[in-house]
Design a protein around this motif. Structure first.
Motif, PDB file in Angstrom:
ATOM      1  N   LYS A  85       0.825  -1.207   0.000  1.00 13.34           N
ATOM      2  CA  LYS A  85       0.000   0.000   0.000  1.00 13.34           C
ATOM      3  C   LYS A  85       0.856   1.253   0.000  1.00 13.34           C
ATOM      4  N   ASP A  86       1.938   1.232   0.786  1.00 10.30           N
ATOM      5  CA  ASP A  86       2.837   2.386   0.875  1.00 10.30           C
ATOM      6  C   ASP A  86       4.099   2.199   0.043  1.00 10.30           C
ATOM      7  N   ASP A  87       4.243   1.025  -0.579  1.00 11.05           N
ATOM      8  CA  ASP A  87       5.459   0.699  -1.328  1.00 11.05           C
ATOM      9  C   ASP A  87       6.688   0.961  -0.459  1.00 11.05           C
ATOM     10  N   SER A  88       6.677   0.413   0.750  1.00 16.70           N
ATOM     11  CA  SER A  88       7.760   0.701   1.695  1.00 16.70           C
ATOM     12  C   SER A  88       8.109  -0.537   2.516  1.00 16.70           C
ATOM     13  N   TRP A  89       9.384  -0.598   2.925  1.00 15.70           N
ATOM     14  CA  TRP A  89       9.883  -1.651   3.808  1.00 15.70           C
ATOM     15  C   TRP A  89      10.034  -1.120   5.223  1.00 15.70           C
ATOM     16  N   SER A  90       9.811  -1.991   6.193  1.00 19.09           N
ATOM     17  CA  SER A  90      10.048  -1.629   7.597  1.00 19.09           C
ATOM     18  C   SER A  90      10.659  -2.831   8.306  1.00 19.09           C
ATOM     19  N   ARG A  91      11.401  -2.563   9.377  1.00 18.82           N
ATOM     20  CA  ARG A  91      11.993  -3.631  10.179  1.00 18.82           C
ATOM     21  C   ARG A  91      10.961  -4.156  11.168  1.00 18.82           C
ATOM     22  N   ILE A  92      10.993  -5.442  11.420  1.00 15.41           N
ATOM     23  CA  ILE A  92      10.201  -6.034  12.494  1.00 15.41           C
ATOM     24  C   ILE A  92      11.161  -6.769  13.422  1.00 15.41           C
ATOM     25  N   SER A  93      10.683  -7.086  14.613  1.00 13.35           N
ATOM     26  CA  SER A  93      11.551  -7.762  15.579  1.00 13.35           C
ATOM     27  C   SER A  93      11.871  -9.173  15.114  1.00 13.35           C
ATOM     28  N   SER A  94      12.963  -9.709  15.629  1.00 12.40           N
ATOM     29  CA  SER A  94      13.428 -11.037  15.240  1.00 12.40           C
ATOM     30  C   SER A  94      12.940 -12.086  16.238  1.00 12.40           C
ATOM     31  N   PRO A  95      12.781 -13.340  15.791  1.00 14.42           N
ATOM     32  CA  PRO A  95      12.413 -14.407  16.730  1.00 14.42           C
ATOM     33  C   PRO A  95      13.453 -14.561  17.831  1.00 14.42           C
ATOM     34  N   ALA A  96      13.026 -15.050  18.962  1.00 17.58           N
ATOM     35  CA  ALA A  96      13.960 -15.264  20.075  1.00 17.58           C
ATOM     36  C   ALA A  96      14.978 -16.341  19.727  1.00 17.58           C
ATOM     37  N   GLN A  97      14.517 -17.386  19.036  1.00 15.11           N
ATOM     38  CA  GLN A  97      15.405 -18.457  18.607  1.00 15.11           C
ATOM     39  C   GLN A  97      15.904 -18.163  17.198  1.00 15.11           C
ATOM     40  N   ARG A  98      17.214 -17.966  17.054  1.00 12.73           N
ATOM     41  CA  ARG A  98      17.760 -17.754  15.724  1.00 12.73           C
ATOM     42  C   ARG A  98      17.594 -19.034  14.919  1.00 12.73           C
ATOM     43  N   ARG A  99      17.201 -18.900  13.639  1.00 13.88           N
ATOM     44  CA  ARG A  99      16.913 -20.082  12.846  1.00 13.88           C
ATOM     45  C   ARG A  99      17.015 -19.762  11.356  1.00 13.88           C
ATOM     46  N   TYR A 100      17.249 -20.811  10.570  1.00 14.44           N
ATOM     47  CA  TYR A 100      17.197 -20.714   9.119  1.00 14.44           C
ATOM     48  C   TYR A 100      16.651 -22.030   8.582  1.00 14.44           C
ATOM     49  N   ASN A 101      16.323 -22.040   7.287  1.00 14.35           N
ATOM     50  CA  ASN A 101      15.737 -23.225   6.657  1.00 14.35           C
ATOM     51  C   ASN A 101      14.482 -23.672   7.402  1.00 14.35           C
ATOM     52  N   PHE A 102      13.628 -22.716   7.724  1.00 13.86           N
ATOM     53  CA  PHE A 102      12.387 -23.000   8.430  1.00 13.86           C
ATOM     54  C   PHE A 102      11.205 -22.608   7.550  1.00 13.86           C
ATOM     55  N   SER A 103      10.019 -22.954   7.984  1.00  7.89           N
ATOM     56  CA  SER A 103       8.795 -22.616   7.266  1.00  7.89           C
ATOM     57  C   SER A 103       8.118 -21.441   7.962  1.00  7.89           C
ATOM     58  N   LEU A 104       7.626 -20.500   7.174  1.00  5.85           N
ATOM     59  CA  LEU A 104       6.916 -19.337   7.713  1.00  5.85           C
ATOM     60  C   LEU A 104       5.532 -19.299   7.078  1.00  5.85           C
TER      61      LEU A 104
END
Length: 486
Positions: A270-289
């Motif tokens: 809607k605003d054509d803009s990016w914003s930061r959001i907080s990160s999960p407590a557990q650092r992870r990769y190769n996961f499903s969202l």
């Protein structure tokens, strides 16, 4: 208990009711208002009497919640009359409020919409939205407009707009001009994709030009750039999904040693803009969202090359992460999807067993719903369409280039195999996204649209493939005109 049997236990005669009395009037928040009322309430709809727990109704419907907060004389009565509603619609509402997912025909849909609007029952509205398809979307849209059920009205209009090529003649034949104008004022969802990119900082800005989110211009059969990724964002082994028409990118890795990227981002079209959001407590990769309702769920994944079973959920309203129930066993890159506003994860036991679990949010637990035994070589993809889950997999090792597909019906609890097979030599069908009653799949050579007809996928169109190598994330976004014209 089945929906058809519910009528015998929910409907009672006026003389057969037995109400337990209490000395207080319970409010929706558990506090009390003055005056004696019964713990059970008789609700009279037409000539039919229903005996229900009062607190159940208060917790389930805004109508009853407001009534018992008002202090009006009705909150002291043992019997409430709902004038203007029909008994069948109220029975459907009760079934849905208890957690059932009944299929509805034309007359049922009209009565259910009338009841959802009157009672302001959010779960019934959500169920109706989940049932929208090509056969009932015009009825849903017109009836929701009549009764002012705005969430369903908008959802049905979006569905119609996304299927407008197929539905336009019927729309202009059966809908009033003001409803047609509303549908045509909306922009249809577009098929979008982003490749796997690591963060781009320092001397690596030479790669920035390729770090783009793109969408398919179906009219011109070409891919166009929607937006550039933030330099600190990684889509390599990240969690990527769309919720409420916003694109979320969580985590990911950077470097040969798979260093986890902490930065997480949200793109608002809607605003054509990016914003930061907080990160999960557990650092992870190769996961499903996956996103459902107002929450994102980060499911499983890896950290420091260790496969995890932990699950975290992000509340987009409070902007906070919290842990949810662990998966039954560790899983990385698990196939995960949503259907009927429910979350499902596909856990594979090489080389032949597939288990599908559902996350039961009200109990914060994962429940095994079905097991499928099929010999295969590797890989899984799962997509939900209405009340069906479609599981795609490679064939056995002597024919692994075949993509085989099985369908699990949430309503009947039965598996069926789709006829034929789909060539997978170039990776087709291992990314699949639903739009209306169509499914889009993608590889470097082609984009294909399939019409979902009962238990079959029928090819409809073939369009240009996505010209990027490596892993690709695909999703649907509804773009404002300003973005498609830039």
């Amino acid at each position: 208990m089945s929906f058809s049997c519910r009528i015998f236990n929910s409907v009672m005669s006026a003389n057969g009711s037995e109400a337990e009395t209490d000395s207080s009037c319970d409010g929706a928040d558990g506090r009390h208002a003055s005056g004696p009322v019964s713990a059970k309430l008789t609700v009279v709809v037409g000539s039919t009497h229903f005996s229900e727990e009062k607190m159940f109704l208060v917790q389930s419907c805004d109508y009853f919640r407001a009534l018992y907060r008002s202090g009006m004389k009705e909150c002291r009565q043992e019997e409430i009359h709902l004038n203007g509603l029909r008994a069948r619609g109220f029975l459907i509402a009760l079934a849905v409020l208890r957690g059932e997912k009944p299929a509805l025909d034309g007359d049922d849909i009209v009565e259910a919409i009338e009841c959802a609007a009157f009672l302001q029952a959010a779960s019934l509205t959500t169920h109706l939205i989940n049932l929208i398809d090509s056969d009932n979307c015009l009825l849903m849209f017109h009836t929701a407009a009549t009764f002012g059920l705005m969430d369903l009205y908008h959802a049905a209009a979006l569905f119609i707009r996304s299927m407008y090529t197929d539905l336009e003649a019927e729309v202009k034949k059966s809908l009033p001009s003001e409803l047609i104008s509303y549908v045509e004022s909306l922009t249809p969802s577009v098929f979008a994709a982003v490749g796997a990119h690591v963060t781009c900082v320092g001397d690596e800005t030479v790669h920035a030009a390729s770090r783009t989110v793109c969408y398919l211009d179906e009219t011109g059969n070409s891919w166009k750039v929607l937006t550039d990724l933030p330099l600190q964002a990684s889509t390599s082994m990240a969690g990527v999904t769309v919720l409420d028409n916003k694109l979320y990118i969580v985590g990911g890795v950077h470097g040969l040693h798979k260093q986890v990227v902490d930065a997480c981002f949200c793109y608002d079209v809607k605003d054509d803009s990016w914003s930061r959001i907080s990160s999960p407590a557990q650092r992870r990769y190769n996961f499903s969202l996956v996103g459902v309702g107002d929450r994102l769920y980060a499911v499983g994944g890896e950290y420091e090359r260790t496969v995890m079973s932990s699950v975290e959920m992000y509340d987009v309203t409070t902007e906070r992460w919290e842990f949810a129930a662990h998966l039954p066993r560790p899983a990385a890159g698990a196939a995960c999807t949503k259907a009927m506003s429910r979350i499902f994860v596909c856990l594979w036991k090489p080389m032949e067993t597939t288990e599908i679990y559902e996350y039961i949010s009200r109990k914060d637990e994962w429940r095994l719903i079905t097991t499928l035994i099929r010999h295969q070589s590797y890989g899984h993809c799962m997509v939900g369409h209405r009340d069906n889950l479609y599981v795609m997999r490679n064939g056995p090792s002597d024919d692994f280039l075949r993509c085989l597909m099985d369908c699990y019906s949430l309503s009947s609890g039965q598996w069926s195999s789709l006829p034929g097979h789909f060539a997978n030599s170039k990776g087709a069908l291992f990314t699949a996204v639903v739009r209306g009653d169509s499914v889009f799949t993608l590889n470097r050579s082609m984009t294909q649209e399939f019409a979902v007809d009962s238990k079959n996928w029928k090819p409809r169109r073939q369009m240009k493939g996505f010209p990027r190598s490596g892993s690709v994330w695909t999703f649907m976004l509804q773009l404002p005109d300003a973005l498609t014209l830039k």
